[in-house]
Scaffold this motif. Sequence first.
Motif, PDB file in Angstrom:
ATOM      1  N   VAL A 127      14.290   9.491   0.649  1.00 22.96           N
ATOM      2  CA  VAL A 127      14.030  10.922   0.539  1.00 22.96           C
ATOM      3  C   VAL A 127      13.361  11.242  -0.796  1.00 22.96           C
ATOM      4  N   GLY A 128      12.247  11.928  -0.726  1.00 21.38           N
ATOM      5  CA  GLY A 128      11.546  12.365  -1.922  1.00 21.38           C
ATOM      6  C   GLY A 128      10.699  11.306  -2.601  1.00 21.38           C
ATOM      7  N   SER A 129      10.656  10.106  -2.046  1.00 19.80           N
ATOM      8  CA  SER A 129       9.868   9.046  -2.681  1.00 19.80           C
ATOM      9  C   SER A 129       8.560   8.823  -1.929  1.00 19.80           C
ATOM     10  N   PHE A 159       0.815  -1.211   0.000  1.00 22.21           N
ATOM     11  CA  PHE A 159       0.000   0.000   0.000  1.00 22.21           C
ATOM     12  C   PHE A 159       0.844   1.255   0.000  1.00 22.21           C
ATOM     13  N   ASN A 160       0.208   2.360  -0.414  1.00 24.11           N
ATOM     14  CA  ASN A 160       0.780   3.683  -0.269  1.00 24.11           C
ATOM     15  C   ASN A 160       0.400   4.145   1.129  1.00 24.11           C
TER      16      ASN A 160
END
Length: 165
Positions: free
Chosen positions: A144-146, A82-83
């Motif tokens: 980071v950033g994902s 899942f997100n």
Amino acid sequence: MAAFSLTSATVLIGTTWTGTAPGDPGTQTVSGTITTSTNISTMLTQVDVGLTVAQLEITNFGSGGWKQNTVGLKEGTLQLNFNQDFTASQIDALFGIGGSAIPFGGSGTYYVDVKPTSSARSTTNPSYCFQVYNTQYQPISGQVGSLAVGQLQLTITGQIARLTA
């Protein structure tokens, strides 16, 4: 042979079942549905229902030099990817379904109903139903950033049912 693209699978989870529930003792004819279900389909990116059976060797002197095997005990797992979302009533709230927690490694069980599409149960849209308990939970994975993603591994407690009505 026709091909199928999994784009609208439905995954329901809940604490109670109407009719004869799947799971222990595993020999009953399952009927009914989850009565207090939460539809977690929009939170999931992947669903894997895995079924295996133990292979038991029964080789003897009369087997002509070949290994002989028979079927042993069956088991199943359910993996949900899942997100991650920590806002109210989103995926992290799985730990509050039905007013109680899905304890990691605990004795609490839940019912799950998985269908290939969002349509009603039918012979072309069977519903796979089972009772599960939590064996693995990875609440956050990423860099980071994902996108923050997670994974929940559930063990099927007994008989799995394939319902078409």
